[in-house]
Design a protein around this motif. Structure first.
Motif, PDB file in Angstrom:
ATOM      1  N   THR A   1       0.788  -1.236   0.000  1.00  0.00           N
ATOM      2  CA  THR A   1       0.000   0.000   0.000  1.00  0.00           C
ATOM      3  C   THR A   1       0.819   1.285   0.000  1.00  0.00           C
ATOM      4  O   THR A   1       0.235   2.358   0.038  1.00  0.00           O
ATOM      5  N   PHE A   2       2.131   1.211  -0.069  1.00  0.00           N
ATOM      6  CA  PHE A   2       2.961   2.404   0.114  1.00  0.00           C
ATOM      7  C   PHE A   2       2.772   3.451  -0.973  1.00  0.00           C
ATOM      8  O   PHE A   2       3.017   4.635  -0.749  1.00  0.00           O
ATOM      9  N   ASP A   3       2.362   3.034  -2.174  1.00  0.00           N
ATOM     10  CA  ASP A   3       2.207   3.975  -3.283  1.00  0.00           C
ATOM     11  C   ASP A   3       1.154   3.414  -4.233  1.00  0.00           C
ATOM     12  O   ASP A   3       1.314   2.313  -4.756  1.00  0.00           O
ATOM     13  N   ASP A   4       0.101   4.191  -4.472  1.00  0.00           N
ATOM     14  CA  ASP A   4      -0.972   3.736  -5.361  1.00  0.00           C
ATOM     15  C   ASP A   4      -0.500   3.507  -6.796  1.00  0.00           C
ATOM     16  O   ASP A   4      -1.105   2.737  -7.539  1.00  0.00           O
ATOM     17  N   ALA A   5       0.585   4.165  -7.189  1.00  0.00           N
ATOM     18  CA  ALA A   5       1.057   4.071  -8.569  1.00  0.00           C
ATOM     19  C   ALA A   5       2.209   3.083  -8.748  1.00  0.00           C
ATOM     20  O   ALA A   5       2.745   2.964  -9.835  1.00  0.00           O
ATOM     21  N   ALA A   6       2.575   2.374  -7.686  1.00  0.00           N
ATOM     22  CA  ALA A   6       3.718   1.460  -7.776  1.00  0.00           C
ATOM     23  C   ALA A   6       3.329   0.069  -7.291  1.00  0.00           C
ATOM     24  O   ALA A   6       2.379  -0.096  -6.534  1.00  0.00           O
TER      25      ALA A   6
END
Length: 150
Positions: free
Chosen positions: A51-56
């Motif tokens: 969940t750390f980055d929506d785009a990764a």
């Protein structure tokens, strides 16, 4: 020769630094093991990496997920390396592996605000240097860029 990199966390938490370093590892095609000091911390990191980055996306798994040998990033609570990793991250005071020399890269990330963690990192530095590994020390500057200090 194994390269041992010591990353001194000072201004940013592990949750911010680790995903960036793991992304760079995956982009380079490296297979990685991340070993945490406790199973609880490992579970928290597992959840965070989803969940750390929506785009990764960081492809990873732990023993409970199955298919350990296929995981580009394997999360370990002990010395296992089922995915043939050549890079091992040690976080949250995980111990040095007995077979440190089998890795191309050993990355020790320690909390610079924790005196015990700093003392353990100094001891690990000495141990690895005495074993002939190429050791380097990295710390972030005021703009959150990693700068080699030793």
């Amino acid at each position: 020769m194994t390269e041992a990199l010591f990353y001194h966390l000072d201004g940013q938490p592990l949750e911010r630094v680790l995903p960036v370093l793991l992304q760079k590892s995956v982009e380079r095609g490296w297979r990685v093991v991340v070993e945490a000091g406790t199973p609880e911390r490992l579970a928290a990191l597992d959840s965070h990496l989803w969940t750390f980055d929506d785009a990764a996306f960081l492809p990873h798994g732990a023993a409970a997920d199955g298919h350990a040998a296929l995981q580009p990033i394997y999360l370990a609570a002990g010395p296992e390396t089922p995915n043939g990793a050549t890079v091992r991250f040690l976080v949250d005071r995980a111990p040095l592996p007995d077979d440190a020399e089998r890795y191309e890269r050993l990355v020790l990330i320690f909390d610079g605000t924790d005196e015990t963690a700093r003392a353990e990192a100094r001891a690990a530095w000495k141990t690895l240097k005495d074993r002939g590994l190429d050791v380097t020390y990295w710390q972030q500057d005021g703009e959150a860029r990693w700068v080699r200090k030793a």
